[in-house]
Write an enzyme that holds these catalytic residues in place. Structure first.
Site, PDB file in Angstrom:
ATOM      1  N   GLY A  70       7.248   0.197   5.121  1.00  0.00           N
ATOM      2  CA  GLY A  70       6.957   0.842   6.350  1.00  0.00           C
ATOM      3  C   GLY A  70       7.534   0.681   7.531  1.00  0.00           C
TER       4      GLY A  70
ATOM      5  CB  ILE B  31      -3.999   7.764  11.426  1.00  0.00           C
ATOM      6  CG1 ILE B  31      -4.845   8.537  10.412  1.00  0.00           C
ATOM      7  CG2 ILE B  31      -4.744   6.964  12.415  1.00  0.00           C
ATOM      8  CD1 ILE B  31      -5.369   7.815   9.653  1.00  0.00           C
TER       9      ILE B  31
ATOM     10  CG  HIS C 140       5.258   6.453   9.426  1.00  0.00           C
ATOM     11  ND1 HIS C 140       4.726   5.086   9.301  1.00  0.00           N
ATOM     12  CD2 HIS C 140       4.257   7.436   8.708  1.00  0.00           C
ATOM     13  CE1 HIS C 140       3.357   5.399   8.491  1.00  0.00           C
ATOM     14  NE2 HIS C 140       3.506   6.737   7.987  1.00  0.00           N
TER      15      HIS C 140
ATOM     16  CG  HIS D 124       7.972  27.562  13.999  1.00  0.00           C
ATOM     17  ND1 HIS D 124       8.710  27.775  15.177  1.00  0.00           N
ATOM     18  CD2 HIS D 124       6.754  27.971  14.575  1.00  0.00           C
ATOM     19  CE1 HIS D 124       8.133  27.799  16.198  1.00  0.00           C
ATOM     20  NE2 HIS D 124       6.825  28.266  15.937  1.00  0.00           N
TER      21      HIS D 124
ATOM     22  CG  ASP E 295       6.490  -6.444  -2.889  1.00  0.00           C
ATOM     23  OD1 ASP E 295       6.501  -5.835  -2.492  1.00  0.00           O
ATOM     24  OD2 ASP E 295       6.201  -7.802  -2.736  1.00  0.00           O
ATOM     25  CG  ASP E 296      10.925  -9.977  -0.466  1.00  0.00           C
ATOM     26  OD1 ASP E 296      11.868  -9.902  -1.516  1.00  0.00           O
ATOM     27  OD2 ASP E 296      11.474  -9.856   0.556  1.00  0.00           O
TER      28      ASP E 296
ATOM     29  N   GLY F 268       0.663  -1.282  -0.010  1.00  0.00           N
ATOM     30  CA  GLY F 268       0.173   0.062   0.190  1.00  0.00           C
ATOM     31  C   GLY F 268       0.970   1.268  -0.212  1.00  0.00           C
ATOM     32  CG  HIS F 269       4.700   3.423   2.156  1.00  0.00           C
ATOM     33  ND1 HIS F 269       4.183   4.767   2.292  1.00  0.00           N
ATOM     34  CD2 HIS F 269       6.054   3.336   2.301  1.00  0.00           C
ATOM     35  CE1 HIS F 269       5.314   5.601   2.362  1.00  0.00           C
ATOM     36  NE2 HIS F 269       6.325   4.822   2.318  1.00  0.00           N
TER      37      HIS F 269
END
Length: 213
Positions: free
Chosen positions: A68, A165, A144, A135, A33-34, A11-12
């Site tokens: 991720g 999130i 992340h 700032h 990708d694996d 997804g990422h």
């Protein structure tokens, strides 16, 4: 125009590939990708597995790690850099970033993100959709920042920490390394290393040194 390989087609990785394509810098974008069953993801070819990606350096000199797991992402970035790959910075065209901000290689900044003056963003960070960093903030390597997170000014976040999130961090806060700020949490006090902080106001409910992020 050079070519770009992206490590990780989950997804990422899908969002990272879209950001890269919107930048119009690469003549070709491919995945490694694996998952051996993957041949194409959202129109981008899956060339080989992660272990074999270094064999393709002559074809794809630019490499971006879209995984991720914070520690694994930084490890792979360092490995690829040592092999001579160029590690780009990916920034979605619909962001608002001060020209006084410094962002290190291997970081992706997603759509709608805002980063204000004199902030420093480390290597291999994820600055996700519609988050804001005010700032004079410092984000160490491998951080992340999830979608919808808001971070007040003069905040420091240690390496490999995950801000989940919808959480909010007040100004002048220090958050340790290898920590997790739970979804929707409100941080108004410093958070130590290896902490899991939840609630409003956020409290440490667990401190442990474990494998993972």
């Amino acid at each position: 125009m050079s070519k770009l390989m992206i490590l990780g087609a989950g997804g990422h990785g899908k969002v990272v590939a879209e950001v890269a394509s919107l930048m119009n810098k690469w003549s070709e974008i491919v995945f490694f990708d694996d998952n051996v069953d993957l041949k194409k993801v959202n129109g981008f070819k899956v060339v080989d597995d992660l272990e074999n990606c270094k064999k393709y350096k002559m074809q794809y000199e630019n490499a971006f790690v879209a995984i991720g797991n914070n520690k694994l992402r930084i490890k792979l970035i360092n490995d690829l850099s040592n092999e001579g790959f160029k590690i780009p910075l990916l920034i979605h065209p619909f962001t608002c970033i001060s020209n006084k901000v410094k962002i290190d290689e291997g970081t992706v900044v997603m759509a709608g993100a805002v980063i204000n003056a004199n902030s420093l963003i480390g290597k291999g960070c994820i600055i996700n959709t519609s988050c804001s960093i005010d700032h004079d903030c410092i984000l160490k390597d491998g951080v992340h920042i999830s979608p919808g997170v808001h971070i007040g000014g003069t905040t420091q976040i240690g390496k490999f920490t995950w801000i989940c999130i919808g959480s909010s961090i007040s100004n002048n806060i220090n958050i340790g390394h290898n920590s997790v700020i739970a979804a929707g949490a409100t941080v108004v006090n410093d958070i130590e290393n290896y902490a899991l902080a939840v609630g409003t106001p956020a409290k440490n409910i667990k401190v442990t040194k474990t494998k993972g992020r």
